[in-house]
Design a protein around this motif. Structure first.
Motif, mmCIF file in Angstrom:
data_model
loop_
_atom_site.group_PDB
_atom_site.id
_atom_site.type_symbol
_atom_site.label_atom_id
_atom_site.label_comp_id
_atom_site.label_asym_id
_atom_site.label_seq_id
_atom_site.Cartn_x
_atom_site.Cartn_y
_atom_site.Cartn_z
ATOM 1 N N ASN A 367 38.558 36.975 48.198
ATOM 2 C CA ASN A 367 38.678 36.505 46.815
ATOM 3 C C ASN A 367 39.776 35.454 46.709
ATOM 4 O O ASN A 367 39.607 34.417 46.074
ATOM 5 C CB ASN A 367 39.022 37.661 45.882
ATOM 6 C CG ASN A 367 37.789 38.447 45.469
ATOM 7 O OD1 ASN A 367 36.672 37.997 45.669
ATOM 8 N ND2 ASN A 367 38.001 39.622 44.906
ATOM 9 N N LYS A 370 38.615 32.333 48.080
ATOM 10 C CA LYS A 370 37.530 31.791 47.254
ATOM 11 C C LYS A 370 38.071 31.126 45.986
ATOM 12 O O LYS A 370 37.614 30.070 45.595
ATOM 13 C CB LYS A 370 36.576 32.941 46.895
ATOM 14 C CG LYS A 370 35.376 32.537 46.083
ATOM 15 C CD LYS A 370 34.250 33.569 46.179
ATOM 16 C CE LYS A 370 34.448 34.750 45.273
ATOM 17 N NZ LYS A 370 33.264 35.623 45.183
ATOM 18 N N PHE A 371 39.065 31.770 45.366
ATOM 19 C CA PHE A 371 39.530 31.277 44.072
ATOM 20 C C PHE A 371 40.758 30.374 44.170
ATOM 21 O O PHE A 371 41.419 30.140 43.166
ATOM 22 C CB PHE A 371 39.817 32.452 43.133
ATOM 23 C CG PHE A 371 38.573 33.200 42.745
ATOM 24 C CD1 PHE A 371 37.669 32.650 41.842
ATOM 25 C CD2 PHE A 371 38.278 34.440 43.294
ATOM 26 C CE1 PHE A 371 36.510 33.327 41.489
ATOM 27 C CE2 PHE A 371 37.120 35.119 42.951
ATOM 28 C CZ PHE A 371 36.229 34.561 42.053
ATOM 29 N N ASP A 399 48.029 34.544 45.893
ATOM 30 C CA ASP A 399 47.430 33.221 46.068
ATOM 31 C C ASP A 399 47.951 32.249 45.024
ATOM 32 O O ASP A 399 48.619 32.644 44.070
ATOM 33 C CB ASP A 399 45.897 33.304 46.033
ATOM 34 C CG ASP A 399 45.356 33.731 44.688
ATOM 35 O OD1 ASP A 399 45.766 33.141 43.662
ATOM 36 O OD2 ASP A 399 44.513 34.652 44.641
ATOM 37 N N ILE A 404 43.811 34.758 36.728
ATOM 38 C CA ILE A 404 42.934 35.527 35.841
ATOM 39 C C ILE A 404 43.645 35.687 34.511
ATOM 40 O O ILE A 404 44.794 36.112 34.471
ATOM 41 C CB ILE A 404 42.657 36.935 36.426
ATOM 42 C CG1 ILE A 404 42.112 36.823 37.848
ATOM 43 C CG2 ILE A 404 41.715 37.727 35.547
ATOM 44 C CD1 ILE A 404 42.085 38.137 38.592
ATOM 45 N N VAL A 412 38.480 43.292 35.756
ATOM 46 C CA VAL A 412 37.972 42.850 37.059
ATOM 47 C C VAL A 412 37.757 44.029 38.009
ATOM 48 O O VAL A 412 37.018 43.915 38.972
ATOM 49 C CB VAL A 412 38.881 41.796 37.752
ATOM 50 C CG1 VAL A 412 38.936 40.519 36.954
ATOM 51 C CG2 VAL A 412 40.254 42.337 38.026
ATOM 52 N N ALA A 417 31.817 43.360 36.956
ATOM 53 C CA ALA A 417 32.573 42.521 36.020
ATOM 54 C C ALA A 417 33.205 41.351 36.766
ATOM 55 O O ALA A 417 33.716 41.504 37.868
ATOM 56 C CB ALA A 417 33.659 43.340 35.345
ATOM 57 N N GLN A 418 33.176 40.202 36.154
ATOM 58 C CA GLN A 418 33.851 39.034 36.705
ATOM 59 C C GLN A 418 34.742 38.460 35.619
ATOM 60 O O GLN A 418 34.430 38.562 34.449
ATOM 61 C CB GLN A 418 32.819 38.016 37.181
ATOM 62 C CG GLN A 418 31.974 38.597 38.323
ATOM 63 C CD GLN A 418 31.004 37.619 38.916
ATOM 64 O OE1 GLN A 418 30.382 36.877 38.187
ATOM 65 N NE2 GLN A 418 30.889 37.637 40.226
ATOM 66 N N ALA A 419 35.864 37.885 36.029
ATOM 67 C CA ALA A 419 36.865 37.443 35.057
ATOM 68 C C ALA A 419 36.246 36.462 34.071
ATOM 69 O O ALA A 419 36.504 36.489 32.880
ATOM 70 C CB ALA A 419 38.040 36.809 35.776
ATOM 71 N N GLY A 429 29.170 35.918 44.113
ATOM 72 C CA GLY A 429 29.763 37.261 44.078
ATOM 73 C C GLY A 429 29.033 38.167 43.108
ATOM 74 O O GLY A 429 28.300 37.711 42.242
ATOM 75 N N THR A 430 29.257 39.476 43.299
ATOM 76 C CA THR A 430 28.549 40.451 42.476
ATOM 77 C C THR A 430 29.461 41.119 41.470
ATOM 78 O O THR A 430 29.007 41.802 40.577
ATOM 79 C CB THR A 430 27.997 41.586 43.362
ATOM 80 O OG1 THR A 430 29.087 42.074 44.160
ATOM 81 C CG2 THR A 430 26.893 41.080 44.256
ATOM 82 N N GLY A 431 30.767 40.963 41.632
ATOM 83 C CA GLY A 431 31.684 41.687 40.760
ATOM 84 C C GLY A 431 31.843 43.131 41.203
ATOM 85 O O GLY A 431 32.345 43.968 40.465
ATOM 86 N N GLY A 433 33.132 43.904 44.442
ATOM 87 C CA GLY A 433 34.151 43.988 45.489
ATOM 88 C C GLY A 433 35.394 44.741 45.040
ATOM 89 O O GLY A 433 35.851 45.673 45.713
ATOM 90 N N LEU A 434 35.940 44.362 43.901
ATOM 91 C CA LEU A 434 37.182 44.997 43.442
ATOM 92 C C LEU A 434 36.944 46.434 43.018
ATOM 93 O O LEU A 434 37.803 47.288 43.167
ATOM 94 C CB LEU A 434 37.807 44.187 42.299
ATOM 95 C CG LEU A 434 38.446 42.867 42.728
ATOM 96 C CD1 LEU A 434 38.934 42.090 41.526
ATOM 97 C CD2 LEU A 434 39.602 43.134 43.675
ATOM 98 N N SER A 458 47.291 34.474 41.540
ATOM 99 C CA SER A 458 47.155 35.917 41.365
ATOM 100 C C SER A 458 47.853 36.647 42.497
ATOM 101 O O SER A 458 47.999 36.112 43.591
ATOM 102 C CB SER A 458 45.677 36.341 41.405
ATOM 103 O OG SER A 458 44.892 35.473 40.636
HETATM 104 P P1 ADP Z 1 33.095 39.135 43.119
HETATM 105 O O1 ADP Z 1 34.175 38.353 43.748
HETATM 106 O O2 ADP Z 1 32.027 39.586 44.059
HETATM 107 O O3 ADP Z 1 32.554 38.527 41.874
HETATM 108 P P2 ADP Z 1 35.149 41.133 42.716
HETATM 109 O O4 ADP Z 1 35.041 42.516 42.150
HETATM 110 O O5 ADP Z 1 35.696 40.991 44.062
HETATM 111 O O6 ADP Z 1 33.690 40.538 42.642
HETATM 112 O O7 ADP Z 1 35.979 40.254 41.718
HETATM 113 C C1 ADP Z 1 35.683 40.335 40.346
HETATM 114 C C2 ADP Z 1 36.181 39.105 39.634
HETATM 115 O O8 ADP Z 1 37.592 39.110 39.585
HETATM 116 C C3 ADP Z 1 35.814 37.798 40.291
HETATM 117 O O9 ADP Z 1 34.516 37.375 39.960
HETATM 118 C C4 ADP Z 1 36.879 36.881 39.689
HETATM 119 O O10 ADP Z 1 36.501 36.485 38.393
HETATM 120 C C5 ADP Z 1 38.092 37.784 39.571
HETATM 121 N N1 ADP Z 1 39.008 37.606 40.720
HETATM 122 C C6 ADP Z 1 39.161 38.433 41.791
HETATM 123 N N2 ADP Z 1 40.125 37.992 42.633
HETATM 124 C C7 ADP Z 1 40.606 36.862 42.097
HETATM 125 C C8 ADP Z 1 41.636 35.927 42.485
HETATM 126 N N3 ADP Z 1 42.355 36.092 43.627
HETATM 127 N N4 ADP Z 1 41.871 34.859 41.675
HETATM 128 C C9 ADP Z 1 41.155 34.718 40.543
HETATM 129 N N5 ADP Z 1 40.170 35.547 40.117
HETATM 130 C C10 ADP Z 1 39.898 36.615 40.867
#
Ligand code: ADP
Length: 746
Positions: A367, A370-371, A399, A404, A412, A417-419, A429-431, A433-434, A458
């Motif tokens: 993540n 990616k972000f 990072d 967020i 999150v 759920a995604q931010a 992404g599927t939301g 992972g976290l 973050s």
């Molecule tokens: P995914 O990445 O598969 O969408 P996650 O559960 O890993 O699912 O993350 C959920 C959401 O949290 C992400 O879609 C993003 O919006 C936010 N997020 C997670 N990690 C970060 C990060 N390091 N910086 C910014 N946003 C983040």
């Protein structure tokens, strides 16, 4: 008027002389007295006297006519008795009974107004009072009910007995009793009552009577049952959904793995550039799909409580270094710095689930990469807490990415759920992972949280508990060179990693000089010899291009005044893999980013050792039939500066000895091998050169091997599997021991 009377009336001085009784009396008194004078006869009447100050006093007036000796009326004798007290008491009594009656009326009315049934039971087990709703239910009047009991009123005997028993209990225990009972109404309907019996205490402190109230809870019971069954239905549906998700993901995963395997096979074959590129895209899509499927599978397993953690002994530092390397490639593609900082206090062996730890870290680091579009991603591992039996480690992934917003930070961690819903297309992404990470963290007895600011970056933190037997790590192998007191010049553009490297060097007693550019580095290098303290080491960490680092290294090697410094270069795995220049001779040691503490130390020691005038570098002949293990062992030895010869079996090893121009000091051999056993080989080798030392390696324990007579007791031996450190320590022990004919110290 006597003195008491005068006192009573407040006219003491003249004792009423010259006054008439009429002046002091109330209306009724005057009338009574007047009547007495008209027809004198003994007379008793309650009258009120007024005092001089206007207050009054109630008295009992007793008048008797006085007759003279001729029998004529000659006056009256009046006796006056103060009855104020008696009067007041009577009035109070009247008021009290009025109040009591009123209170009774209020209570009766109140009890009859409430919809619950209320009644009062006496010690003999009879109704003293029943409120109207209950009377209405029974269809009788209060008079008919009072004095009866539950049996008299036609309650089912069993229920009547139960209620009587419970009321009796209140009398005895002085405690409130509550309960529920099913009932069938006269109309045949089934329902539920809830009842409560509470004690009312008399003046003597004993229970005088018991108040009871009963409520029809049929409706509530029905609602509760409905809710329960709705909940069960929902849960069953949820379970079915999770199970379906789980089964489906599993079914999809199997062929997906097949697809991926085939893609890799094809990628390994001869392809045109275009075919390769297209296939790479197919592979990355397939990888992404597999990740989603794995996420869903995990999620459904966790939801069903089917996910169990392994309990494996592992080295957190090594595990993390392995996890981070592939991610470093992704970071490198985006030109991000990936920095690893593992606190030396983190133990070297803990017990837990390294696979699941890896999953969390891959998700958080993935993540973060990616972000983040520019800057750095830092993974920090610290020791949060240590007890006799376990440790809590804290992992922080920081990072410099998109961040967020505050109001989305909690969600999150929720499933799917995604931010920012709109970023989904941008980032994929599927939301999940976290969510999975949070659940795994919970299973590991830790917690996870996030600190973040939109546009700044973050920081995801989590803790995890691992079993730890308190047993401190094996002593580090003795270094071939002591780095303490050496001077090192560091060139690193990134402030975070520069700081980290400086801290590590100082920790090892190395004296660092930190610079941020090649130009500054050269200035410092050239000034040092003149000042009398040349650098023995140059550490180059350039992001890109690595060519700049190589150029710097070549300049150093070309200037005799500073060429004595060994160069250690930090590079990305990608560049190390695919550039021919990576093996530039001006560089003593290459290390791949992100650097770990142990790798950096090993690299520095290796570089310093390489710089030593090598009068006869020790040569090791490594014989092992398993290619992977042989490779790993040879690489380890090589990195430590040993010259290495390798062979897959005994005959090949002997051939190496025959035509090799190297002088072998140590034979490192497997015990059980095809063609020739390790023992046989060793015998032949030592016959050839008795000075060659032998170190056996085997998957059997040394006990077992000695017991079966394969090796003689006391033979040098290392048990497989071993860590590089364990191997190097054993080798030093064997090589440094004075041997026959060497006469070291003898
Ligand atoms: P995914 O990445 O598969 O969408 P996650 O559960 O890993 O699912 O993350 C959920 C959401 O949290 C992400 O879609 C993003 O919006 C936010 N997020 C997670 N990690 C970060 C990060 N390091 N910086 C910014 N946003 C983040």
């Amino acid at each position: 008027m006597n003195r008491r009377m005068a006192q009573m009336l407040g006219c003491e001085a003249d004792m009423g002389v010259g006054h008439t009784p009429f002046e002091f009396l109330d209306e009724a008194g005057r009338a009574a007295l007047a009547a007495h004078f008209v027809r004198p006869q003994p007379h008793q009447v309650e009258v009120r006297y007024f005092r001089a100050d206007g207050t009054s006093v109630w008295t009992l007036l007793d008048v008797t006519p006085l007759l003279d000796s001729a029998g004529r009326d000659s006056g009256s004798l009046a006796m006056v008795k103060d009855i104020t007290e008696r009067k007041r008491a009577a009035e109070a009594l009247a008021e009290l009974s009025e109040r009591t009656e009123r209170r009774e009326r209020i209570l009766t009315t109140t009890l009859s107004c409430i919809s619950d049934f209320a009644y009062i039971y006496d010690r003999e087990g009879r109704f003293l009072f029943v409120n109207r709703p209950l009377l209405t239910l029974w269809g009788i009047s209060l008079e008919q009910a009072v004095g009866k009991n539950f049996f008299d009123l036609g309650y089912p005997p069993e229920l009547a007995a139960q209620l009587q028993r419970e009321i009796q209990e209140v009398f005895e225990t002085r405690q409130v009793v509550t309960g529920e009972t099913p009932y069938t109404s006269p109309a045949g309907q089934n329902g539920f009552y809830e009842y409560i019996f509470s004690p009312a205490f008399g003046a003597d402190g004993a229970v005088e009577f018991v108040g009871g109230s009963t409520r029809d809870i049929t409706g509530r019971k029905r609602t509760e049952a409905e809710l329960r069954s709705a909940k069960e239905t929902a849960e069953a549906a949820n379970r079915a959904k999770d199970e379906f998700l789980g089964n489906m993901s599993h079914e999809i995963r199997t062929p997906m793995n097949g697809v991926l395997g085939m893609i890799e096979l094809v990628l390994d074959s001869d392809l045109t550039a275009e075919q390769r590129e297209n296939l790479e895209i197919v592979k990355s899509s397939a990888d992404a799909l597999l990740t989603v499927i794995n996420d869903i599978l995990d999620f459904s397993r966790i939801e069903r409580g089917q996910l169990h953690l392994d309990s494996i002994e592992f080295n957190p530092g090594d595990t993390i270094a392995h996890i981070v390397h592939p991610l470093a490639l992704a970071a490198d593609h985006k030109d991000l710095e990936l920095i690893l900082d593992i606190d030396p206090a983190v133990p070297e062996t803990v017990t837990g689930d390294p696979g699941r730890l890896r999953q969390i870290l891959v998700n958080l680091l993935g993540n973060a990469i990616k972000f983040t579009h520019q800057g750095e991603v830092v993974l920090r591992v610290t020791l949060e807490e240590a007890t006799a039996s376990d440790v809590v480690l804290r992992f922080s992934v920081t990072d410099t990415g998109v961040g967020i917003p505050k109001d989305r930070q909690q969600s999150v961690f929720e499933a799917f759920a995604q931010a920012d819903g709109s970023t989904t297309r941008l980032y994929g992404g599927t939301g999940l992972g976290l969510t999975i990470s949070a659940q795994l963290v919970q299973l590991m007895g830790g917690r996870i949280w996030v600190e973040s600011e939109a546009g700044i970056g973050s920081a995801f933190h989590f803790t995890a508990r691992f079993a730890f037997d308190g047993h401190t790590a094996l002593a580090a192998p003795p270094d071939r060179v002591d780095p303490r007191g050496r001077r090192a010049l560091v060139v690193d553009v990134n402030a975070t990693s520069r700081h980290l490297i400086e801290e590590m060097l100082i920790g090892w007693g190395i004296v660092p000089t930190m610079t941020g550019s090649a130009a500054d580095a050269l200035i410092a290098l050239r000034a040092a010899p003149a000042a009398g303290h040349p650098f023995s080491l140059v550490l180059i960490n350039f992001r890109r291009p690595d060519a700049a680092g190589v150029t710097l290294a070549r300049i150093i090697k070309d200037e005799p005044a500073i060429a004595g410094a060994s160069v250690v270069m930090l590079t990305s795995a990608r560049q190390l893999d695919d550039s021919a220049q990576a093996q530039d001779p001006s560089i003593a040691v290459y290390l791949t980013r992100p650097i770990t503490r142990s790798a950096l130390r090993g690299g520095i020691v290796g570089a310093l050792a390489a710089a030593r005038p090598r009068a006869g570098t020790e040569t090791i002949l490594c014989v092992e039939d398993q290619p992977e293990l042989r490779d790993a062992v040879c690489r380890t030895l090589h990195r430590q500066g040993y010259a290495v010869l390798e062979a897959a079996n005994g005959p090949a090893a002997l051939a190496q000895l025959e035509d090799g121009d190297k002088h072998v000091q140590l034979l490192l051999t497997d015990v059980v091998m095809p063609m020739m056993s390790g023992r046989e080989l060793a015998d032949q080798v030592t016959r050839h050169d008795p000075a060659i030392r032998v170190l056996y390696m085997s998957g059997y324990t040394s006990d077992a091997i000695v017991r079966h007579g394969v090796l003689a007791p006391g033979t040098d031996f290392i048990h497989k599997p071993f860590t590089p450190d364990q191997l190097l320590t054993r080798i030093r022990e064997v090589l440094d021991r004075p041997g026959p004919g060497q006469g070291r110290g003898a």
